[in-house]
Design a protein around this motif. Structure first.
Motif, PDB file in Angstrom:
ATOM      1  N   THR A 281       0.859  -1.138  -0.217  1.00 43.81           N
ATOM      2  CA  THR A 281       0.076  -0.181   0.127  1.00 43.81           C
ATOM      3  C   THR A 281       0.835   1.226   0.001  1.00 43.81           C
ATOM      4  OG1 THR A 281      -0.335  -0.180   2.460  1.00 43.81           O
ATOM      5  CG2 THR A 281      -1.990  -1.109   1.056  1.00 43.81           C
ATOM      6  N   ILE A 282       2.106   1.164   0.558  1.00 42.32           N
ATOM      7  CA  ILE A 282       2.921   2.199   0.599  1.00 42.32           C
ATOM      8  C   ILE A 282       3.462   2.667  -0.923  1.00 42.32           C
ATOM      9  CG2 ILE A 282       5.306   3.147   1.350  1.00 42.32           C
ATOM     10  CD1 ILE A 282       5.202   1.592   3.862  1.00 42.32           C
ATOM     11  N   THR A 283       3.784   1.554  -1.585  1.00 43.27           N
ATOM     12  CA  THR A 283       3.964   1.606  -2.991  1.00 43.27           C
ATOM     13  C   THR A 283       3.003   2.257  -3.919  1.00 43.27           C
ATOM     14  OG1 THR A 283       5.653  -0.085  -2.898  1.00 43.27           O
ATOM     15  CG2 THR A 283       5.017   0.468  -5.281  1.00 43.27           C
ATOM     16  N   LEU A 284       1.776   1.494  -3.499  1.00 42.87           N
ATOM     17  CA  LEU A 284       0.537   2.101  -4.464  1.00 42.87           C
ATOM     18  C   LEU A 284       0.264   3.394  -4.158  1.00 42.87           C
ATOM     19  CD1 LEU A 284      -1.444   1.087  -6.557  1.00 42.87           C
ATOM     20  CD2 LEU A 284      -2.860   0.404  -4.602  1.00 42.87           C
ATOM     21  N   GLY A 285       0.063   3.845  -2.671  1.00 47.38           N
ATOM     22  CA  GLY A 285      -0.226   5.306  -2.424  1.00 47.38           C
ATOM     23  C   GLY A 285       0.625   6.178  -2.736  1.00 47.38           C
ATOM     24  N   ALA A 286       2.150   6.016  -3.028  1.00 49.80           N
ATOM     25  CA  ALA A 286       3.053   7.049  -3.502  1.00 49.80           C
ATOM     26  C   ALA A 286       2.833   7.179  -5.075  1.00 49.80           C
ATOM     27  CB  ALA A 286       4.487   6.471  -3.234  1.00 49.80           C
ATOM     28  N   ALA A 287       2.591   6.007  -5.541  1.00 48.35           N
ATOM     29  CA  ALA A 287       2.637   5.940  -7.230  1.00 48.35           C
ATOM     30  C   ALA A 287       1.363   6.826  -7.258  1.00 48.35           C
ATOM     31  CB  ALA A 287       2.700   4.761  -7.593  1.00 48.35           C
ATOM     32  N   LEU A 288       0.196   6.457  -6.969  1.00 49.31           N
ATOM     33  CA  LEU A 288      -1.209   6.870  -7.385  1.00 49.31           C
ATOM     34  C   LEU A 288      -1.260   8.457  -6.953  1.00 49.31           C
ATOM     35  CD1 LEU A 288      -3.600   4.188  -6.427  1.00 49.31           C
ATOM     36  CD2 LEU A 288      -2.844   4.712  -8.727  1.00 49.31           C
ATOM     37  N   GLY A 361       5.685   5.933  -9.940  1.00 43.83           N
ATOM     38  CA  GLY A 361       4.972   7.240 -10.121  1.00 43.83           C
ATOM     39  C   GLY A 361       5.578   8.241 -11.010  1.00 43.83           C
ATOM     40  N   THR A 362       6.936   8.530 -10.931  1.00 46.55           N
ATOM     41  CA  THR A 362       7.925   9.626 -11.422  1.00 46.55           C
ATOM     42  C   THR A 362       7.895   8.930 -13.061  1.00 46.55           C
ATOM     43  OG1 THR A 362       8.986  10.090  -9.743  1.00 46.55           O
ATOM     44  CG2 THR A 362       9.994  10.547 -11.901  1.00 46.55           C
ATOM     45  N   LEU A 363       8.038   7.644 -13.390  1.00 48.81           N
ATOM     46  CA  LEU A 363       8.216   7.303 -14.778  1.00 48.81           C
ATOM     47  C   LEU A 363       6.771   7.406 -15.361  1.00 48.81           C
ATOM     48  CD1 LEU A 363       9.825   6.058 -16.915  1.00 48.81           C
ATOM     49  CD2 LEU A 363       9.223   3.636 -15.634  1.00 48.81           C
ATOM     50  N   LEU A 364       5.968   6.803 -14.964  1.00 49.85           N
ATOM     51  CA  LEU A 364       4.561   7.002 -15.507  1.00 49.85           C
ATOM     52  C   LEU A 364       4.151   8.270 -15.667  1.00 49.85           C
ATOM     53  CD1 LEU A 364       2.763   3.877 -13.813  1.00 49.85           C
ATOM     54  CD2 LEU A 364       3.532   4.018 -16.011  1.00 49.85           C
ATOM     55  N   SER A 365       4.229   9.087 -14.557  1.00 44.43           N
ATOM     56  CA  SER A 365       3.670  10.817 -14.795  1.00 44.43           C
ATOM     57  C   SER A 365       4.482  11.287 -16.231  1.00 44.43           C
ATOM     58  CB  SER A 365       4.335  11.488 -13.542  1.00 44.43           C
ATOM     59  OG  SER A 365       3.323  10.885 -12.793  1.00 44.43           O
ATOM     60  N   ALA A 366       5.963  11.049 -16.199  1.00 41.56           N
ATOM     61  CA  ALA A 366       6.649  11.449 -17.357  1.00 41.56           C
ATOM     62  C   ALA A 366       6.327  10.943 -18.458  1.00 41.56           C
ATOM     63  CB  ALA A 366       8.285  10.857 -16.810  1.00 41.56           C
ATOM     64  N   LEU A 367       5.869   9.664 -18.760  1.00 46.51           N
ATOM     65  CA  LEU A 367       5.516   8.998 -20.020  1.00 46.51           C
ATOM     66  C   LEU A 367       4.082   9.736 -20.209  1.00 46.51           C
ATOM     67  CD1 LEU A 367       6.293   5.277 -19.326  1.00 46.51           C
ATOM     68  CD2 LEU A 367       7.253   6.681 -21.074  1.00 46.51           C
ATOM     69  N   LEU A 368       3.105   9.888 -19.355  1.00 45.51           N
ATOM     70  CA  LEU A 368       1.846  10.567 -19.601  1.00 45.51           C
ATOM     71  C   LEU A 368       2.147  11.767 -20.070  1.00 45.51           C
ATOM     72  CD1 LEU A 368      -0.305   8.957 -16.969  1.00 45.51           C
ATOM     73  CD2 LEU A 368      -0.381   8.531 -19.472  1.00 45.51           C
ATOM     74  N   ALA A 369       3.007  12.496 -19.242  1.00 47.08           N
ATOM     75  CA  ALA A 369       3.293  14.034 -19.853  1.00 47.08           C
ATOM     76  C   ALA A 369       3.810  13.925 -21.284  1.00 47.08           C
ATOM     77  CB  ALA A 369       4.174  14.677 -18.855  1.00 47.08           C
ATOM     78  N   THR A 370       4.644  13.089 -21.376  1.00 44.13           N
ATOM     79  CA  THR A 370       5.484  13.128 -22.897  1.00 44.13           C
ATOM     80  C   THR A 370       4.393  12.942 -24.008  1.00 44.13           C
ATOM     81  OG1 THR A 370       7.427  12.165 -21.882  1.00 44.13           O
ATOM     82  CG2 THR A 370       7.225  11.864 -24.285  1.00 44.13           C
ATOM     83  N   VAL A 371       3.632  12.134 -23.725  1.00 41.73           N
ATOM     84  CA  VAL A 371       2.456  11.921 -24.863  1.00 41.73           C
ATOM     85  C   VAL A 371       1.747  13.204 -24.942  1.00 41.73           C
ATOM     86  CG1 VAL A 371       0.289  10.661 -25.440  1.00 41.73           C
ATOM     87  CG2 VAL A 371       2.284   9.402 -24.242  1.00 41.73           C
ATOM     88  N   LEU A 372       1.113  13.866 -23.830  1.00 44.16           N
ATOM     89  CA  LEU A 372       0.290  15.096 -24.012  1.00 44.16           C
ATOM     90  C   LEU A 372       0.989  16.141 -24.433  1.00 44.16           C
ATOM     91  CD1 LEU A 372      -2.484  16.142 -23.565  1.00 44.16           C
ATOM     92  CD2 LEU A 372      -2.012  16.469 -21.376  1.00 44.16           C
ATOM     93  N   LEU A 373       2.020  16.358 -24.171  1.00 44.41           N
ATOM     94  CA  LEU A 373       2.910  17.737 -24.237  1.00 44.41           C
ATOM     95  C   LEU A 373       3.294  17.447 -25.932  1.00 44.41           C
ATOM     96  CD1 LEU A 373       4.646  18.357 -21.125  1.00 44.41           C
ATOM     97  CD2 LEU A 373       2.624  19.310 -22.029  1.00 44.41           C
ATOM     98  N   ARG A 374       3.769  16.360 -26.369  1.00 47.27           N
ATOM     99  CA  ARG A 374       4.197  16.122 -27.913  1.00 47.27           C
ATOM    100  C   ARG A 374       3.036  16.251 -28.767  1.00 47.27           C
ATOM    101  NH1 ARG A 374       8.855  16.833 -29.646  1.00 47.27           N
ATOM    102  NH2 ARG A 374       8.064  15.529 -31.559  1.00 47.27           N
ATOM    103  N   LEU A 375       1.823  15.768 -28.259  1.00 48.03           N
ATOM    104  CA  LEU A 375       0.535  15.986 -29.146  1.00 48.03           C
ATOM    105  C   LEU A 375       0.386  17.755 -29.399  1.00 48.03           C
ATOM    106  CD1 LEU A 375      -1.794  13.308 -27.796  1.00 48.03           C
ATOM    107  CD2 LEU A 375      -0.689  13.354 -29.957  1.00 48.03           C
ATOM    108  N   ARG A 376       0.650  18.298 -28.314  1.00 40.35           N
ATOM    109  CA  ARG A 376       0.379  19.781 -28.355  1.00 40.35           C
ATOM    110  C   ARG A 376       1.621  20.475 -28.883  1.00 40.35           C
ATOM    111  NH1 ARG A 376      -3.921  22.426 -28.123  1.00 40.35           N
ATOM    112  NH2 ARG A 376      -3.105  24.127 -26.809  1.00 40.35           N
ATOM    113  N   ASN A 377       2.747  19.882 -29.413  1.00 38.39           N
ATOM    114  CA  ASN A 377       4.047  20.757 -29.546  1.00 38.39           C
ATOM    115  C   ASN A 377       3.858  21.532 -30.885  1.00 38.39           C
ATOM    116  OD1 ASN A 377       6.665  21.036 -28.817  1.00 38.39           O
ATOM    117  ND2 ASN A 377       7.570  19.885 -30.428  1.00 38.39           N
ATOM    118  N   ARG A 378       3.104  21.085 -31.886  1.00 44.95           N
ATOM    119  CA  ARG A 378       2.868  21.768 -33.235  1.00 44.95           C
ATOM    120  C   ARG A 378       2.396  23.354 -32.542  1.00 44.95           C
ATOM    121  NH1 ARG A 378      -0.307  19.767 -38.095  1.00 44.95           N
ATOM    122  NH2 ARG A 378       1.568  18.134 -38.094  1.00 44.95           N
TER     123      ARG A 378
END
Length: 406
Positions: A281-288, A361-378
């Protein structure tokens, strides 16, 4: 009275200063990520024992890992304190209307992750780790931006930096208030004298040779008081005057040391953890908390500011951009790992579980941010092109001379 506007570009001098600062932090973030990767590989290799022995190696009163957490991070928080004071004394955030958004967004981006951690760990003895997912690592976030080659507009860069600065202040307040296990009043009172002398000499420019010994003495007495000694770094920074050339000079000299050495070394000693497929639950709580809490908290708080103040959002910004910044806020590393150590103790199984949650949590946040910001990069490229036009060749881009500051 003019209608307040969210995510305006701000002044040209401030935009230029922030752009230069972000370049330094981006390099530091890449070094931080590299140090963390080396630690993870080493800790999961056949030579993991050597990594643990190196971390536990004593150097005077502390281990090498202890010096990294208690000593080197004080430099990091000193630089953060300089930046915070400058923003609110001489920067664009001296205007309460401009300061409201990053302050409220930072508060929301800390409250919601903490709430998620508490909900996940309700009924367990692990609630002491509630603050683990509350901090954003600006250097790591900027390293991600550098790697994905986005062209963030000036308004988004300014918001991200000021959000992280306020985030650091709130984090150090949490550490001082909630993670002080025992308080010794005599050494705590003793910090006042060297702290005051440091401030006097910094203000007057006299006997500068004494500044470092006074800073070390303040750090030592803070350590002996039971309060985490990184708090001393912020307090010392608050005594430095924000006169032209003074605070900037200190920051210019110390930021490379902080971003290029202090934080990567801490990351090397803090990030090494053996991977486990058992999710606690510590791992899950920190990641979520990092993935969902930061995105919901920052985006929700921004929406709340707009509703309460009836402010207009810049025409260049959409709510997808705000969500992208919220996901970047979920890149929590340096302070999150420090809080995990303070909450559960360095080298404990629970601290390792917290590390895994922070890393995931850091890795997944970075991946999701990468996808969204790249879509908006133009869209960002178009804005960046507009912000570089200087038709009258006066050295100031035309958009910053627009009274409307679109």
């Amino acid at each position: 009275m003019a209608t307040p506007r969210l995510f305006s570009r701000g002044s040209w001098p401030e935009a230029g200063r922030i752009a230069e600062l972000l370049r330094t932090e981006t390099v530091g973030g890449l070094l931080l990520a590299g140090a963390a990767a080396i630690a993870l590989i080493w800790a999961n290799s056949p030579w993991a024992g050597a990594y643990e022995r190196l971390s536990d190696l004593r150097a005077g009163p502390l281990s090498l890992a202890g010096w990294a957490a208690d000593g080197l991070l004080a430099i990091f928080f000193f630089v953060a304190g300089l930046e915070l004071k400058r923003e609110f004394v001489a920067g664009d955030l001296r205007d309460p209307r401009r300061a409201a958004l990053p302050v409220v967004a930072a508060a929301g981006g800390m409250a919601v992750p903490a709430l998620i951690f508490v909900l996940v760990n309700a009924g367990t003895p692990d609630l002491r780790g509630w603050a683990i997912p509350t901090a954003t690592d600006i250097a790591f976030a900027l390293a991600v931006l550098g790697l994905i080659s986005t062209h963030l507009p000036a308004a988004m860069r300014t918001f991200l930096l000021t959000l992280a600065v306020v985030d650091d202040l709130l984090a150090i307040a949490i550490i001082a208030i909630f993670y002080t296990s025992s308080l010794h009043l005599l050494p705590l009172a003793g910090t006042l004298l060297p702290l005051a002398l440091f401030g006097f000499l910094a203000q007057t420019g006299r006997l500068r040779i004494l500044l470092l010994p006074l800073a070390v003495l303040t750090w030592f007495l803070m350590h002996e008081s039971g309060i985490h000694p990184t708090v001393a770094g912020v307090l010392l920074a608050f005594t430095v005057p924000v006169r032209p050339g003074v605070a900037q000079s200190w920051e210019h000299r110390l930021r490379p040391l902080s971003a290029g050495f202090a934080v990567p070394v801490f990351a090397f000693f803090a990030a090494g953890v053996a991977f486990s497929f058992r999710i606690s639950t510590i791992t899950l709580g920190a990641a979520l908390g990092l993935i969902l809490g930061k995105a919901i908290g920052i985006t929700g708080a921004t929406w709340l500011v707009q509703r309460v103040t009836r402010a207009e959002k810049s025409k260049d910004m959409s709510w997808w951009d705000v969500l992208g910044l919220g996901l970047l806020g979920g890149i929590g590393f340096t302070v999150a790992l420090l809080v995990g150590e303070l909450a559960f103790g360095a080298g404990t199984a629970k601290n390792d579980q917290a590390k895994l949650g922070v890393l995931a949590g850091t890795l997944l946040s970075a991946l999701l941010a990468t996808v969204l910001l790249r879509l908006r990069n133009r869209h960002y490229r178009r804005i960046a092109a507009e912000e570089s036009v200087d038709a009258d060749a006066d050295g100031v881009p035309d958009v910053y001379q627009d009274e409307d500051r679109a």
